[in-house]
Design a protein around this motif. Structure first.
Motif, PDB file in Angstrom:
ATOM      1  N   ASP A 103      19.590  78.351  71.575  1.00 44.25           N
ATOM      2  CA  ASP A 103      20.003  77.313  70.626  1.00 44.25           C
ATOM      3  C   ASP A 103      20.843  77.969  69.527  1.00 44.25           C
ATOM      4  OD1 ASP A 103      20.323  75.343  68.767  1.00 44.25           O
ATOM      5  OD2 ASP A 103      18.190  74.865  68.551  1.00 44.25           O
ATOM      6  N   ILE A 104      22.139  77.712  69.490  1.00 44.78           N
ATOM      7  CA  ILE A 104      23.028  78.371  68.528  1.00 44.78           C
ATOM      8  C   ILE A 104      22.615  78.064  67.089  1.00 44.78           C
ATOM      9  CG2 ILE A 104      24.804  76.541  68.505  1.00 44.78           C
ATOM     10  CD1 ILE A 104      25.357  80.374  68.261  1.00 44.78           C
ATOM     11  N   ARG A 105      22.001  76.905  66.883  1.00 48.44           N
ATOM     12  CA  ARG A 105      21.582  76.579  65.511  1.00 48.44           C
ATOM     13  C   ARG A 105      20.516  77.555  65.017  1.00 48.44           C
ATOM     14  NH1 ARG A 105      20.050  70.556  66.824  1.00 48.44           N
ATOM     15  NH2 ARG A 105      19.124  71.830  68.463  1.00 48.44           N
ATOM     16  N   TRP A 106      19.688  78.038  65.924  1.00 48.45           N
ATOM     17  CA  TRP A 106      18.660  79.012  65.542  1.00 48.45           C
ATOM     18  C   TRP A 106      19.322  80.310  65.057  1.00 48.45           C
ATOM     19  CZ3 TRP A 106      17.008  83.910  66.711  1.00 48.45           C
ATOM     20  CH2 TRP A 106      15.742  84.256  66.207  1.00 48.45           C
ATOM     21  N   TYR A 107      20.321  80.788  65.800  1.00 43.50           N
ATOM     22  CA  TYR A 107      21.000  82.033  65.416  1.00 43.50           C
ATOM     23  C   TYR A 107      21.732  81.852  64.078  1.00 43.50           C
ATOM     24  CZ  TYR A 107      20.266  83.715  70.221  1.00 43.50           C
ATOM     25  OH  TYR A 107      19.717  84.123  71.396  1.00 43.50           O
ATOM     26  N   ILE A 108      22.402  80.706  63.929  1.00 43.53           N
ATOM     27  CA  ILE A 108      23.167  80.478  62.689  1.00 43.53           C
ATOM     28  C   ILE A 108      22.219  80.459  61.488  1.00 43.53           C
ATOM     29  CG2 ILE A 108      24.548  78.763  61.425  1.00 43.53           C
ATOM     30  CD1 ILE A 108      25.817  78.020  64.188  1.00 43.53           C
ATOM     31  N   ALA A 109      21.097  79.756  61.634  1.00 43.62           N
ATOM     32  CA  ALA A 109      20.143  79.668  60.514  1.00 43.62           C
ATOM     33  C   ALA A 109      19.608  81.051  60.142  1.00 43.62           C
ATOM     34  CB  ALA A 109      18.995  78.724  60.877  1.00 43.62           C
ATOM     35  N   ARG A 110      19.264  81.872  61.145  1.00 41.97           N
ATOM     36  CA  ARG A 110      18.726  83.210  60.848  1.00 41.97           C
ATOM     37  C   ARG A 110      19.808  84.089  60.207  1.00 41.97           C
ATOM     38  NH1 ARG A 110      15.479  80.257  62.685  1.00 41.97           N
ATOM     39  NH2 ARG A 110      15.488  79.830  60.476  1.00 41.97           N
ATOM     40  N   ALA A 111      21.034  83.977  60.709  1.00 42.70           N
ATOM     41  CA  ALA A 111      22.124  84.798  60.141  1.00 42.70           C
ATOM     42  C   ALA A 111      22.379  84.393  58.696  1.00 42.70           C
ATOM     43  CB  ALA A 111      23.387  84.644  60.983  1.00 42.70           C
ATOM     44  N   GLN A 112      22.291  83.094  58.416  1.00 46.17           N
ATOM     45  CA  GLN A 112      22.505  82.645  57.031  1.00 46.17           C
ATOM     46  C   GLN A 112      21.398  83.157  56.116  1.00 46.17           C
ATOM     47  OE1 GLN A 112      22.982  78.419  57.769  1.00 46.17           O
ATOM     48  NE2 GLN A 112      25.231  78.596  57.765  1.00 46.17           N
ATOM     49  N   GLU A 113      20.156  83.192  56.628  1.00 42.70           N
ATOM     50  CA  GLU A 113      19.055  83.735  55.815  1.00 42.70           C
ATOM     51  C   GLU A 113      19.283  85.225  55.544  1.00 42.70           C
ATOM     52  OE1 GLU A 113      15.916  80.583  57.766  1.00 42.70           O
ATOM     53  OE2 GLU A 113      15.728  82.704  58.281  1.00 42.70           O
ATOM     54  N   ALA A 114      19.710  85.936  56.578  1.00 39.17           N
ATOM     55  CA  ALA A 114      19.961  87.378  56.402  1.00 39.17           C
ATOM     56  C   ALA A 114      21.127  87.593  55.436  1.00 39.17           C
ATOM     57  CB  ALA A 114      20.244  88.032  57.752  1.00 39.17           C
ATOM     58  N   GLU A 115      22.106  86.731  55.504  1.00 41.47           N
ATOM     59  CA  GLU A 115      23.252  86.860  54.591  1.00 41.47           C
ATOM     60  C   GLU A 115      22.822  86.580  53.143  1.00 41.47           C
ATOM     61  OE1 GLU A 115      27.651  86.057  55.459  1.00 41.47           O
ATOM     62  OE2 GLU A 115      26.908  84.140  54.730  1.00 41.47           O
ATOM     63  N   ALA A 116      21.982  85.578  52.974  1.00 40.75           N
ATOM     64  CA  ALA A 116      21.502  85.276  51.615  1.00 40.75           C
ATOM     65  C   ALA A 116      20.754  86.483  51.036  1.00 40.75           C
ATOM     66  CB  ALA A 116      20.594  84.043  51.650  1.00 40.75           C
ATOM     67  N   ALA A 117      20.111  87.271  51.926  1.00 44.50           N
ATOM     68  CA  ALA A 117      19.378  88.464  51.475  1.00 44.50           C
ATOM     69  C   ALA A 117      20.286  89.697  51.452  1.00 44.50           C
ATOM     70  CB  ALA A 117      18.182  88.705  52.396  1.00 44.50           C
ATOM     71  N   LYS A 118      21.606  89.497  51.620  1.00 46.85           N
ATOM     72  CA  LYS A 118      22.627  90.566  51.539  1.00 46.85           C
ATOM     73  C   LYS A 118      22.471  91.626  52.621  1.00 46.85           C
ATOM     74  CE  LYS A 118      23.649  88.454  47.707  1.00 46.85           C
ATOM     75  NZ  LYS A 118      24.441  87.228  47.883  1.00 46.85           N
ATOM     76  N   PHE A 119      22.038  91.210  53.801  1.00 45.37           N
ATOM     77  CA  PHE A 119      21.991  92.132  54.934  1.00 45.37           C
ATOM     78  C   PHE A 119      23.404  92.561  55.328  1.00 45.37           C
ATOM     79  CE2 PHE A 119      17.927  92.445  57.477  1.00 45.37           C
ATOM     80  CZ  PHE A 119      17.103  92.130  56.403  1.00 45.37           C
ATOM     81  N   ASP A 120      23.513  93.785  55.861  1.00 48.28           N
ATOM     82  CA  ASP A 120      24.813  94.262  56.327  1.00 48.28           C
ATOM     83  C   ASP A 120      25.244  93.572  57.613  1.00 48.28           C
ATOM     84  OD1 ASP A 120      25.653  96.875  54.682  1.00 48.28           O
ATOM     85  OD2 ASP A 120      23.480  96.678  54.769  1.00 48.28           O
ATOM     86  N   HIS A 121      24.284  93.394  58.530  1.00 48.13           N
ATOM     87  CA  HIS A 121      24.702  92.837  59.818  1.00 48.13           C
ATOM     88  C   HIS A 121      23.559  92.153  60.550  1.00 48.13           C
ATOM     89  CE1 HIS A 121      23.430  97.066  60.655  1.00 48.13           C
ATOM     90  NE2 HIS A 121      22.796  96.484  61.656  1.00 48.13           N
TER      91      HIS A 121
END
Ligand SMILES: Cc1cc2nc3c(=O)[nH]c(=O)nc-3n(C[C@H](O)[C@H](O)[C@H](O)COP(=O)(O)O)c2cc1C
Length: 460
Positions: free
Chosen positions: A36-54
Protein backbone atom coordinates in the motif's frame (compact mmCIF):
# COMPACT_ATOMS: atom_id res chain seq x y z
CA UNK A 1 33.33 20.52 6.06
CA UNK A 2 30.84 21.33 8.81
CA UNK A 3 30.59 19.00 11.80
CA UNK A 4 28.38 16.07 10.89
CA UNK A 5 25.57 14.89 13.08
CA UNK A 6 24.53 11.27 13.62
CA UNK A 7 22.86 10.11 10.40
CA UNK A 8 19.39 8.60 10.64
CA UNK A 9 17.82 6.11 8.24
CA UNK A 10 14.43 4.41 8.38
CA UNK A 11 14.03 0.94 6.85
CA UNK A 12 10.41 0.56 5.78
CA UNK A 13 9.45 -3.05 6.34
CA UNK A 14 5.65 -3.03 5.98
CA UNK A 15 4.26 -6.21 7.50
CA UNK A 16 7.65 -7.35 8.85
CA UNK A 17 11.03 -8.62 7.67
CA UNK A 18 13.26 -11.47 8.90
CA UNK A 19 12.43 -12.53 12.46
CA UNK A 20 9.31 -10.32 12.50
CA UNK A 21 6.70 -12.94 11.68
CA UNK A 22 4.14 -11.73 14.19
CA UNK A 23 4.60 -8.03 13.57
CA UNK A 24 1.75 -7.84 11.09
CA UNK A 25 -0.70 -8.87 13.82
CA UNK A 26 -0.39 -5.40 15.38
CA UNK A 27 -3.68 -3.51 15.03
CA UNK A 28 -1.60 -0.54 13.83
CA UNK A 29 -0.36 -2.36 10.73
CA UNK A 30 -2.75 -2.81 7.82
CA UNK A 31 -2.45 -6.35 6.43
CA UNK A 32 -1.52 -4.90 3.05
CA UNK A 33 1.08 -2.40 4.38
CA UNK A 34 3.87 -3.77 2.17
CA UNK A 35 1.88 -3.14 -1.03
CA UNK A 36 0.00 0.00 0.00
CA UNK A 37 1.84 3.13 -1.21
CA UNK A 38 -0.05 5.24 1.32
CA UNK A 39 1.65 3.30 4.11
CA UNK A 40 5.13 4.08 2.73
CA UNK A 41 4.27 7.75 2.15
CA UNK A 42 2.93 8.18 5.69
CA UNK A 43 6.03 6.56 7.26
CA UNK A 44 8.39 8.62 5.08
CA UNK A 45 6.57 11.80 6.08
CA UNK A 46 6.92 10.87 9.77
CA UNK A 47 10.63 10.22 9.29
CA UNK A 48 10.98 13.51 7.45
CA UNK A 49 9.22 15.40 10.24
CA UNK A 50 11.85 13.88 12.59
CA UNK A 51 14.63 15.13 10.21
CA UNK A 52 15.80 11.67 9.16
CA UNK A 53 18.43 11.58 6.42
CA UNK A 54 16.81 8.83 4.41
CA UNK A 55 14.27 6.07 4.06
CA UNK A 56 15.75 2.77 2.99
CA UNK A 57 14.07 0.05 0.92
CA UNK A 58 15.66 -3.41 1.07
CA UNK A 59 14.84 -5.82 -1.74
CA UNK A 60 15.30 -9.30 -3.16
CA UNK A 61 13.86 -11.21 -6.08
CA UNK A 62 13.52 -14.78 -4.95
CA UNK A 63 10.95 -16.07 -2.50
CA UNK A 64 9.74 -19.33 -1.02
CA UNK A 65 6.68 -19.93 1.19
CA UNK A 66 9.07 -19.51 4.17
CA UNK A 67 10.17 -16.00 3.18
CA UNK A 68 9.40 -13.19 5.68
CA UNK A 69 5.92 -11.69 5.26
CA UNK A 70 7.17 -8.41 3.80
CA UNK A 71 9.27 -10.27 1.22
CA UNK A 72 6.32 -12.39 0.05
CA UNK A 73 4.40 -9.46 -1.40
CA UNK A 74 5.98 -5.99 -1.72
CA UNK A 75 6.44 -3.03 -4.06
CA UNK A 76 9.46 -2.63 -6.34
CA UNK A 77 11.86 -0.09 -4.73
CA UNK A 78 12.24 2.61 -7.39
CA UNK A 79 8.57 2.57 -8.31
CA UNK A 80 7.56 3.10 -4.70
CA UNK A 81 10.28 5.68 -4.01
CA UNK A 82 9.17 7.74 -7.03
CA UNK A 83 5.73 7.99 -5.46
CA UNK A 84 7.20 8.85 -2.04
CA UNK A 85 9.37 11.52 -3.73
CA UNK A 86 6.40 13.66 -4.71
CA UNK A 87 4.95 13.60 -1.18
CA UNK A 88 8.19 14.59 0.61
CA UNK A 89 10.74 17.39 0.18
CA UNK A 90 13.96 16.72 2.11
CA UNK A 91 14.32 13.08 3.07
CA UNK A 92 16.69 10.87 1.05
CA UNK A 93 15.24 7.93 -0.91
CA UNK A 94 17.51 4.88 -0.94
CA UNK A 95 16.55 1.83 -2.99
CA UNK A 96 18.24 -1.58 -3.12
CA UNK A 97 19.09 -2.70 -6.64
CA UNK A 98 21.26 -5.65 -7.54
CA UNK A 99 24.19 -5.49 -9.92
CA UNK A 100 23.86 -9.23 -10.56
CA UNK A 101 20.50 -9.10 -12.36
CA UNK A 102 20.41 -5.61 -13.89
CA UNK A 103 22.30 -3.86 -16.69
CA UNK A 104 24.08 -0.57 -15.94
CA UNK A 105 22.32 1.49 -18.63
CA UNK A 106 18.82 0.65 -17.50
CA UNK A 107 19.64 0.92 -13.81
CA UNK A 108 21.53 4.23 -14.18
CA UNK A 109 18.58 5.64 -16.10
CA UNK A 110 15.99 4.61 -13.52
CA UNK A 111 18.06 5.95 -10.62
CA UNK A 112 18.80 9.21 -12.43
CA UNK A 113 15.05 9.58 -13.00
CA UNK A 114 14.36 9.17 -9.28
CA UNK A 115 17.15 11.65 -8.57
CA UNK A 116 15.54 14.27 -10.81
CA UNK A 117 11.99 13.56 -9.65
CA UNK A 118 13.11 14.05 -6.03
CA UNK A 119 15.31 17.10 -6.63
CA UNK A 120 18.54 15.25 -5.75
CA UNK A 121 17.50 12.83 -3.02
CA UNK A 122 18.15 9.41 -4.61
CA UNK A 123 20.44 6.75 -3.15
CA UNK A 124 21.38 3.31 -4.47
CA UNK A 125 22.03 0.42 -2.09
CA UNK A 126 24.35 -1.67 -4.25
CA UNK A 127 23.93 -5.38 -3.58
CA UNK A 128 25.21 -8.42 -5.41
CA UNK A 129 22.16 -10.62 -4.49
CA UNK A 130 22.45 -13.04 -1.63
CA UNK A 131 19.57 -15.33 -2.65
CA UNK A 132 21.10 -17.87 -5.02
CA UNK A 133 17.65 -18.88 -6.30
CA UNK A 134 17.33 -15.52 -8.07
CA UNK A 135 19.34 -17.07 -10.92
CA UNK A 136 16.30 -19.14 -11.85
CA UNK A 137 14.24 -16.00 -12.39
CA UNK A 138 16.78 -14.65 -14.87
CA UNK A 139 17.38 -17.64 -17.11
CA UNK A 140 20.50 -18.90 -15.32
CA UNK A 141 21.05 -22.39 -13.87
CA UNK A 142 23.22 -21.09 -11.07
CA UNK A 143 23.94 -17.81 -9.27
CA UNK A 144 27.30 -16.19 -10.09
CA UNK A 145 30.28 -17.15 -7.95
CA UNK A 146 31.64 -14.49 -5.59
CA UNK A 147 34.48 -13.29 -7.82
CA UNK A 148 32.06 -12.73 -10.71
CA UNK A 149 29.37 -11.24 -8.46
CA UNK A 150 31.68 -8.63 -7.01
CA UNK A 151 33.59 -8.10 -10.28
CA UNK A 152 30.29 -7.28 -11.95
CA UNK A 153 29.30 -5.05 -9.05
CA UNK A 154 32.44 -2.88 -9.27
CA UNK A 155 32.28 -2.53 -13.05
CA UNK A 156 28.52 -1.93 -12.91
CA UNK A 157 28.81 0.99 -10.48
CA UNK A 158 31.74 2.54 -12.35
CA UNK A 159 29.84 2.38 -15.62
CA UNK A 160 26.71 3.85 -14.04
CA UNK A 161 28.75 6.71 -12.59
CA UNK A 162 30.24 7.66 -15.95
CA UNK A 163 26.81 7.30 -17.58
CA UNK A 164 25.47 9.79 -15.00
CA UNK A 165 28.06 12.26 -16.31
CA UNK A 166 26.89 11.89 -19.92
CA UNK A 167 25.76 15.51 -19.83
CA UNK A 168 27.76 18.31 -18.28
CA UNK A 169 25.78 20.68 -16.12
CA UNK A 170 25.58 23.36 -18.85
CA UNK A 171 24.51 20.94 -21.61
CA UNK A 172 21.00 22.37 -21.97
CA UNK A 173 20.92 26.17 -22.45
CA UNK A 174 17.23 25.88 -23.44
CA UNK A 175 17.54 29.39 -24.88
CA UNK A 176 14.30 29.98 -26.78
CA UNK A 177 15.35 33.41 -28.06
CA UNK A 178 18.47 32.06 -29.72
CA UNK A 179 16.83 28.74 -30.53
CA UNK A 180 19.57 26.78 -28.69
CA UNK A 181 18.13 23.80 -26.89
CA UNK A 182 21.31 21.90 -26.27
CA UNK A 183 25.09 22.19 -26.58
CA UNK A 184 26.32 19.07 -28.32
CA UNK A 185 29.91 19.61 -27.06
CA UNK A 186 28.58 18.90 -23.56
CA UNK A 187 27.20 15.44 -24.38
CA UNK A 188 29.61 12.51 -23.94
CA UNK A 189 29.43 8.90 -25.04
CA UNK A 190 31.07 6.21 -22.95
CA UNK A 191 32.14 3.48 -25.40
CA UNK A 192 32.91 1.12 -22.54
CA UNK A 193 33.94 -2.44 -23.30
CA UNK A 194 34.74 -4.28 -20.09
CA UNK A 195 34.87 -7.76 -18.66
CA UNK A 196 31.18 -7.87 -17.82
CA UNK A 197 29.49 -5.04 -19.73
CA UNK A 198 29.68 -3.17 -23.02
CA UNK A 199 27.95 0.18 -22.99
CA UNK A 200 28.14 2.83 -25.70
CA UNK A 201 26.13 5.64 -24.04
CA UNK A 202 25.45 8.47 -23.61
CA UNK A 203 22.68 8.21 -21.03
CA UNK A 204 19.57 10.14 -22.04
CA UNK A 205 19.06 12.11 -18.83
CA UNK A 206 20.82 15.04 -17.18
CA UNK A 207 22.37 15.24 -13.72
CA UNK A 208 20.29 16.21 -10.67
CA UNK A 209 21.09 18.96 -8.12
CA UNK A 210 23.24 16.45 -6.20
CA UNK A 211 25.17 15.45 -9.32
CA UNK A 212 24.78 11.69 -8.85
CA UNK A 213 22.77 9.39 -6.58
CA UNK A 214 24.50 8.54 -3.29
CA UNK A 215 26.05 5.07 -3.30
CA UNK A 216 25.21 2.80 -0.37
CA UNK A 217 26.57 -0.75 -0.28
CA UNK A 218 25.85 -3.89 1.72
CA UNK A 219 28.02 -7.02 1.77
CA UNK A 220 30.30 -8.31 4.49
CA UNK A 221 32.77 -10.74 2.83
CA UNK A 222 36.33 -9.73 1.92
CA UNK A 223 35.07 -9.03 -1.58
CA UNK A 224 32.07 -7.12 -0.23
CA UNK A 225 34.20 -4.93 2.04
CA UNK A 226 36.60 -4.22 -0.76
CA UNK A 227 33.75 -3.15 -3.00
CA UNK A 228 32.36 -0.87 -0.29
CA UNK A 229 35.77 0.71 0.28
CA UNK A 230 36.06 1.32 -3.48
CA UNK A 231 32.67 2.78 -4.31
CA UNK A 232 30.45 3.48 -1.31
CA UNK A 233 29.53 6.81 0.19
CA UNK A 234 27.77 4.89 2.97
CA UNK A 235 27.84 1.25 4.09
CA UNK A 236 24.88 -0.68 5.42
CA UNK A 237 25.89 -3.39 7.90
CA UNK A 238 25.03 -5.04 11.23
CA UNK A 239 26.79 -4.65 14.58
CA UNK A 240 26.15 -6.73 17.69
CA UNK A 241 28.67 -5.04 19.98
CA UNK A 242 30.40 -1.67 20.17
CA UNK A 243 33.76 -3.40 19.57
CA UNK A 244 32.44 -5.10 16.41
CA UNK A 245 31.14 -1.76 15.17
CA UNK A 246 34.46 -0.03 15.85
CA UNK A 247 36.44 -2.81 14.16
CA UNK A 248 34.21 -2.77 11.06
CA UNK A 249 34.39 1.02 10.76
CA UNK A 250 38.17 1.04 11.26
CA UNK A 251 38.57 -1.69 8.64
CA UNK A 252 36.41 0.03 6.02
CA UNK A 253 37.99 3.43 6.61
CA UNK A 254 41.52 2.05 6.28
CA UNK A 255 40.57 0.10 3.14
CA UNK A 256 39.13 3.29 1.66
CA UNK A 257 42.27 5.27 2.59
CA UNK A 258 44.44 2.59 0.97
CA UNK A 259 42.47 3.19 -2.23
CA UNK A 260 43.27 6.88 -2.07
CA UNK A 261 39.86 7.91 -0.75
CA UNK A 262 39.07 10.27 2.12
CA UNK A 263 37.78 7.99 4.93
CA UNK A 264 35.58 10.85 6.17
CA UNK A 265 33.52 10.32 3.03
CA UNK A 266 32.67 6.71 3.82
CA UNK A 267 29.86 6.60 6.38
CA UNK A 268 29.17 3.40 8.32
CA UNK A 269 25.45 2.99 8.96
CA UNK A 270 24.42 -0.31 10.61
CA UNK A 271 20.85 -1.44 11.04
CA UNK A 272 19.93 -1.51 14.74
CA UNK A 273 16.76 -2.60 16.51
CA UNK A 274 15.31 -0.64 19.37
CA UNK A 275 13.06 -1.64 22.23
CA UNK A 276 11.91 1.44 24.13
CA UNK A 277 9.57 1.60 27.15
CA UNK A 278 8.98 4.01 30.03
CA UNK A 279 11.54 2.25 32.23
CA UNK A 280 14.50 -0.07 31.62
CA UNK A 281 12.69 -2.90 33.40
CA UNK A 282 9.58 -2.50 31.22
CA UNK A 283 11.76 -2.46 28.11
CA UNK A 284 13.51 -5.66 29.15
CA UNK A 285 10.12 -7.26 29.82
CA UNK A 286 8.99 -6.17 26.36
CA UNK A 287 12.13 -7.74 24.91
CA UNK A 288 11.42 -11.02 26.76
CA UNK A 289 7.92 -11.04 25.23
CA UNK A 290 9.21 -10.33 21.74
CA UNK A 291 11.89 -13.03 21.95
CA UNK A 292 9.47 -15.48 23.56
CA UNK A 293 6.96 -15.04 20.77
CA UNK A 294 9.48 -16.08 18.10
CA UNK A 295 8.70 -19.44 16.67
CA UNK A 296 11.39 -22.14 16.66
CA UNK A 297 10.02 -23.63 13.43
CA UNK A 298 10.15 -20.27 11.67
CA UNK A 299 13.73 -19.76 12.83
CA UNK A 300 14.59 -23.28 11.61
CA UNK A 301 13.17 -22.44 8.17
CA UNK A 302 14.94 -19.05 8.06
CA UNK A 303 18.24 -20.73 8.94
CA UNK A 304 18.05 -22.15 5.42
CA UNK A 305 18.17 -18.78 3.68
CA UNK A 306 21.95 -18.16 3.77
CA UNK A 307 22.35 -21.68 2.36
CA UNK A 308 20.08 -21.03 -0.64
CA UNK A 309 16.93 -21.83 1.37
CA UNK A 310 18.21 -25.27 2.33
CA UNK A 311 15.54 -27.36 4.13
CA UNK A 312 16.86 -28.01 7.64
CA UNK A 313 13.64 -29.70 8.77
CA UNK A 314 14.95 -32.94 7.21
CA UNK A 315 17.57 -33.37 9.97
CA UNK A 316 17.46 -34.68 13.53
CA UNK A 317 17.40 -31.56 15.71
CA UNK A 318 19.48 -33.20 18.43
CA UNK A 319 22.15 -34.70 16.21
CA UNK A 320 25.35 -32.73 15.53
CA UNK A 321 24.89 -29.84 13.08
CA UNK A 322 24.80 -31.41 9.59
CA UNK A 323 27.83 -31.48 7.31
CA UNK A 324 26.92 -29.09 4.49
CA UNK A 325 30.02 -29.03 2.30
CA UNK A 326 30.09 -25.93 0.10
CA UNK A 327 26.36 -25.27 0.41
CA UNK A 328 25.87 -21.52 0.70
CA UNK A 329 28.98 -20.60 -1.28
CA UNK A 330 26.84 -18.99 -3.98
CA UNK A 331 24.27 -17.49 -1.64
CA UNK A 332 25.00 -15.54 1.56
CA UNK A 333 28.44 -17.12 1.90
CA UNK A 334 29.70 -14.97 4.79
CA UNK A 335 26.60 -15.67 6.87
CA UNK A 336 26.61 -19.37 5.95
CA UNK A 337 30.27 -19.71 6.97
CA UNK A 338 29.62 -17.94 10.28
CA UNK A 339 26.85 -20.43 11.09
CA UNK A 340 29.02 -23.44 10.15
CA UNK A 341 31.88 -22.07 12.28
CA UNK A 342 29.56 -21.44 15.24
CA UNK A 343 28.38 -25.05 15.12
CA UNK A 344 31.91 -26.42 14.69
CA UNK A 345 33.54 -24.31 17.41
CA UNK A 346 30.88 -25.15 19.99
CA UNK A 347 29.96 -28.70 18.91
CA UNK A 348 26.39 -27.47 18.60
CA UNK A 349 23.46 -29.59 17.53
CA UNK A 350 21.05 -28.17 14.97
CA UNK A 351 18.66 -27.25 17.81
CA UNK A 352 21.40 -25.32 19.61
CA UNK A 353 22.27 -23.40 16.45
CA UNK A 354 18.62 -22.38 15.96
CA UNK A 355 18.35 -21.37 19.62
CA UNK A 356 21.51 -19.32 19.27
CA UNK A 357 20.07 -17.59 16.20
CA UNK A 358 16.90 -16.74 18.13
CA UNK A 359 18.96 -15.17 20.93
CA UNK A 360 21.10 -13.29 18.44
CA UNK A 361 18.19 -10.99 17.80
CA UNK A 362 18.72 -9.46 21.25
CA UNK A 363 19.49 -5.79 20.81
CA UNK A 364 22.00 -3.65 22.71
CA UNK A 365 19.51 -0.76 22.44
CA UNK A 366 16.83 -1.76 24.96
CA UNK A 367 15.61 0.54 27.73
CA UNK A 368 13.99 3.81 28.72
CA UNK A 369 14.35 6.75 26.30
CA UNK A 370 17.33 8.07 28.30
CA UNK A 371 19.04 4.67 28.38
CA UNK A 372 18.60 4.20 24.62
CA UNK A 373 19.76 7.76 23.89
CA UNK A 374 22.83 7.23 26.12
CA UNK A 375 23.71 3.99 24.37
CA UNK A 376 23.33 5.44 20.86
CA UNK A 377 25.48 8.43 21.87
CA UNK A 378 28.10 6.15 23.45
CA UNK A 379 28.45 4.03 20.29
CA UNK A 380 28.53 7.11 18.08
CA UNK A 381 31.15 8.92 20.12
CA UNK A 382 33.23 5.74 20.38
CA UNK A 383 33.39 5.59 16.58
CA UNK A 384 31.25 2.47 16.24
CA UNK A 385 29.05 4.09 13.57
CA UNK A 386 28.37 7.33 11.71
CA UNK A 387 24.65 6.71 11.52
CA UNK A 388 21.95 4.14 12.20
CA UNK A 389 19.20 2.52 10.20
CA UNK A 390 16.06 1.79 12.21
CA UNK A 391 13.26 -0.48 10.97
CA UNK A 392 9.79 0.98 10.91
CA UNK A 393 6.93 -1.43 11.28
CA UNK A 394 4.59 -0.43 14.15
CA UNK A 395 4.18 3.39 13.89
CA UNK A 396 3.72 3.99 17.64
CA UNK A 397 7.04 2.21 18.32
CA UNK A 398 8.74 4.50 15.83
CA UNK A 399 7.05 7.48 17.48
CA UNK A 400 8.62 6.48 20.80
CA UNK A 401 12.00 6.95 19.15
CA UNK A 402 11.15 10.21 17.36
CA UNK A 403 9.22 11.79 20.26
CA UNK A 404 11.13 10.49 23.29
CA UNK A 405 14.69 9.56 22.27
CA UNK A 406 15.47 12.06 19.51
CA UNK A 407 14.73 15.16 21.63
CA UNK A 408 17.37 13.98 24.11
CA UNK A 409 19.92 13.44 21.34
CA UNK A 410 18.96 16.76 19.75
CA UNK A 411 19.42 18.59 23.04
CA UNK A 412 22.91 17.09 23.27
CA UNK A 413 23.77 18.12 19.72
CA UNK A 414 24.08 14.51 18.49
CA UNK A 415 21.36 14.77 15.83
CA UNK A 416 20.25 17.72 13.72
CA UNK A 417 17.33 20.04 14.47
CA UNK A 418 16.89 21.16 10.88
CA UNK A 419 17.91 19.84 7.48
CA UNK A 420 21.06 21.49 6.16
CA UNK A 421 20.10 20.95 2.52
CA UNK A 422 17.41 19.67 0.19
CA UNK A 423 19.65 16.97 -1.33
CA UNK A 424 20.71 13.67 0.23
CA UNK A 425 24.39 14.46 -0.40
CA UNK A 426 23.99 17.84 1.27
CA UNK A 427 22.38 16.35 4.35
CA UNK A 428 24.93 13.53 4.62
CA UNK A 429 27.75 16.09 4.37
CA UNK A 430 29.06 14.56 1.14
CA UNK A 431 30.42 16.70 -1.69
CA UNK A 432 28.77 16.83 -5.11
CA UNK A 433 31.01 14.84 -7.46
CA UNK A 434 32.30 17.06 -10.23
CA UNK A 435 31.32 15.90 -13.71
CA UNK A 436 34.34 13.94 -15.01
CA UNK A 437 34.26 15.70 -18.40
CA UNK A 438 34.05 19.16 -16.88
CA UNK A 439 36.88 18.23 -14.50
CA UNK A 440 39.03 17.01 -17.39
CA UNK A 441 38.40 20.23 -19.33
CA UNK A 442 39.19 22.35 -16.27
CA UNK A 443 42.39 20.40 -15.61
CA UNK A 444 43.74 20.76 -19.15
CA UNK A 445 42.46 23.62 -21.31
CA UNK A 446 40.52 21.93 -24.11
CA UNK A 447 40.70 22.66 -27.82
CA UNK A 448 37.90 24.76 -29.33
CA UNK A 449 35.73 21.66 -29.50
CA UNK A 450 36.25 18.54 -27.43
CA UNK A 451 34.16 16.38 -29.74
CA UNK A 452 36.01 13.17 -30.37
CA UNK A 453 37.94 13.41 -27.10
CA UNK A 454 38.19 9.89 -25.63
CA UNK A 455 35.88 9.16 -22.70
CA UNK A 456 37.63 9.16 -19.28
CA UNK A 457 38.87 5.76 -18.19
CA UNK A 458 36.93 4.01 -15.43
CA UNK A 459 38.76 4.16 -12.12
CA UNK A 460 39.40 0.56 -11.01
C1 LIG B 1 23.43 -5.41 6.02
C2 LIG B 1 23.22 -6.12 4.72
C3 LIG B 1 22.07 -5.86 3.99
C4 LIG B 1 21.84 -6.48 2.76
N1 LIG B 1 20.70 -6.21 2.07
C5 LIG B 1 20.47 -6.87 0.90
C6 LIG B 1 19.27 -6.66 0.18
O1 LIG B 1 18.40 -5.86 0.58
N2 LIG B 1 19.09 -7.36 -0.97
C7 LIG B 1 20.03 -8.25 -1.46
O2 LIG B 1 19.82 -8.85 -2.51
N3 LIG B 1 21.16 -8.48 -0.77
C8 LIG B 1 21.40 -7.80 0.37
N4 LIG B 1 22.57 -8.03 1.03
C9 LIG B 1 23.44 -9.08 0.45
C10 LIG B 1 24.72 -8.64 -0.20
O3 LIG B 1 24.57 -7.82 -1.31
C11 LIG B 1 25.52 -9.87 -0.58
O4 LIG B 1 25.13 -10.43 -1.78
C12 LIG B 1 25.38 -10.92 0.49
O5 LIG B 1 25.52 -10.34 1.72
C13 LIG B 1 26.44 -11.92 0.40
O6 LIG B 1 27.65 -11.24 0.32
P1 LIG B 1 28.64 -11.07 1.51
O7 LIG B 1 29.12 -12.44 1.82
O8 LIG B 1 29.68 -10.17 0.91
O9 LIG B 1 27.95 -10.44 2.69
C14 LIG B 1 22.81 -7.40 2.26
C15 LIG B 1 23.97 -7.66 3.00
C16 LIG B 1 24.20 -7.03 4.22
C17 LIG B 1 25.48 -7.34 4.97
Amino acid sequence: MTQRSLKLGAVLLGVGGPGQHNTWLSPEIPGNASVDIRWYIARAQEAEAAKFDHVFIVDSQFITPDSPNHYLNRLEPLTLLSAVAVHTSHIGLVGTLTTSYNDPYNLARRLASLDLISGGRAGWNVVATGDGGTAGNYGRDEHYDYATRYGRALEHVRVAQVLWDSYEDDAFPRDKERGVFFDRSRQHALNHVGEHFSVVGPLNIERSPQGQPVIFQAGDSEEGRDLGASIADAIFTHAQTIEQGQAFRRDLRSRAAAKGRDPEQVLIVPGISLIIADTDEQAREKERQVLGSKSFDRALAELGRPFGWHDFSQYDLDAPFPELGDLGDRSFKTQAEKIKKLARDNDYTLRQVVEHQLQQHRSPFVGSPVTVANEIQRWYEAGAFDGINISITVPSEFARFTDQVLPILRERGVVRSEYEATTLRGNLGLPIPENVHTAARNAAPAPASDAGRPAPALVP
